[in-house]
Design a protein around this motif. Structure first.
Motif: not given
Length: 430
Positions: A300-304, A315-317, A319-322, A366-369
């Motif tokens: 979430r931090t990296a995304f925001a 968001s799928r990026d 989830l792929s990173f982890v 939903s998972i990422v945010s």
């Protein structure tokens, strides 16, 4: 033995498999054998995944679990304060039993929040007893772990015989394997870096290297032919765009710890710049004295931050990173990181009926945010259920909590520091 996960929303992270809502996953002898909208397996144990999002287990490729006892103590610390506190003040008082307690609780915490594979970057003490305690703790936690034997920060540098000794204990085909933590040109000479890389190659070990704020470290390694596709560079906030392209060309990996980097003043996470340079970044927790120990908050931090900078990333990026990208950075993408037939059944079931995410419209978003460890209902590692109905299986947490608290209190007393939130380490420059 067969296990059938049935009726869940499957986010496979494999383009060839896709996402299924609903979908079934069949596991046999610890391996995924089929993913489909409907699977008939009358002889399988059934796990009802209704109202669950089924995702690959998370992969954290950089965490220092020995610091678990001092969780939250460094939320307000700068990088210099953290270094004085953890490496200069408390680390000298760690005994092997303290390493064991912190490592075990740290690994179980990661497992509890869905991390099925974790690289533990060890740089706490230089005796064989300390090393063995860390390895024993990782073995006692039911997950895939990589013991990364490192040096620096006042820890005696491991000599070849130390590395070979641990390698003999961790031959590479068990649930706990080994990697080598390099010092790099910021901490030692290039001849030593070359020697360590040669040793790692001889022993079949991947390597990991911290490069924090110094620009030029990667360029120096590149100039001397020391970049490898088996090395993960950690942080790298001071790297220039050309250095990032050097890493991409070499096939190296980059591990970003966004919460620690922002809070400690390293700079903005490198996700966008890494992608622009042709690198697939990965994410890691780093340490829990300063940050949360779950991959949800890390994503979430990296995304925001990146969305705030340029509107990039989806968001799928994240989830792929982890998952798949992090697995590749550990050389494990053929075994884990996606729900793919033939891979280990490292699978996490997340509650889609929890009020913090319900109703789920886009499961990945939903998972990422909005994801958090409280959603982690079930965790499988190589098909073995290690968390069920929100509770770790066959783990005496009460006894482990008591052990970790006793460890923390003894270390703090020996170091002469308070545990009431008033301690602020003082770097020598202040």
């Amino acid at each position: 033995m067969k296990t059938l996960l049935t009726g869940g929303t499957v986010v496979s992270m494999d383009p060839a498999v896709g996402d299924l809502a609903p979908g079934d996953v069949l596991v046999e002898d610890g391996v995924i054998v089929e993913v489909a909208a409907r699977i008939d397996a009358p002889d399988a144990e059934v796990i009802d995944a209704t109202d669950r999002i089924v995702v690959p287990g998370f992969v954290d490729n950089h965490r220092h679990t020995w610091q678990t006892a001092f969780r939250g103590a460094g939320a307000d610390w700068t990088f210099a304060e953290w270094a004085v506190a953890m490496h200069g003040t408390v680390k000298p008082h760690y005994r092997p039993e303290d390493v064991y307690a912190g490592t075990l609780l740290g690994r179980l915490e990661a497992l509890h929040s869905g991390v099925t594979t974790m690289l533990d970057w060890y740089h706490v003490a230089g005796t064989h007893e300390h090393e063995d305690a860390a390895v024993a703790a990782l073995r006692d936690a039911p997950g895939h772990s990589i013991f990364c034997l490192g040096a620096g920060w006042g820890t005696p540098d491991p000599v070849d015989s130390d590395v070979r000794r641990v390698r003999d204990v961790l031959p590479g085909d068990g649930p706990v394997t080994m990697a080598l933590g390099l010092r790099g040109p910021e901490a030692t000479d290039l001849d030593t870096v070359a020697r360590e890389l040669k040793l790692a190659a001889e022993l079949g070990l991947r390597t990991s290297l911290h490069v924090d704020l110094t620009t030029g470290a990667v360029a120096e390694l590149h100039a001397h032919g020391l970049l490898r596709d088996t090395t993960t560079f950690v942080h790298g906030n001071g790297l220039g765009d050309e250095e990032l392209r050097m890493l991409a060309d070499a096939g190296s990996s980059l591990s970003i710890s966004p919460d620690v980097e922002l809070k400690m003043g390293f700079g903005r996470p490198m996700t966008g710049r890494a992608l622009a340079a042709g690198l697939r970044p990965t994410l890691s927790v780093d340490d829990v004295p300063s940050a949360a120990g779950d991959m949800f908050s890390t994503m979430r931090t990296a995304f925001a931050v990146q969305r705030g900078l340029d509107g990039g990333l989806r968001s799928r990026d994240l989830l792929s990173f982890v998952t798949l990208d992090a697995a590749a950075s550990c050389g494990l993408d053929a075994r884990t990181g996606s729900i793919t037939p033939g891979k280990d059944a490292d699978i996490v079931l997340l509650r889609a009926d929890d009020l913090t995410v319900f109703p789920v419209t886009d499961p990945v978003a939903s998972i990422v945010s909005a994801g958090h460890p409280g959603l982690v209902d079930t965790v499988l590692v190589s098909g073995r259920v290690v968390k069920r109905d929100g509770v770790l299986v066959d783990v005496d947490l009460a006894a482990l909590r008591t052990r970790l608290l006793a460890s923390r209190e003894r270390i703090a007393a020996a170091a002469g520091i308070p545990l009431d939130g008033t301690w602020r380490p003082r770097p020598s420059s202040e």
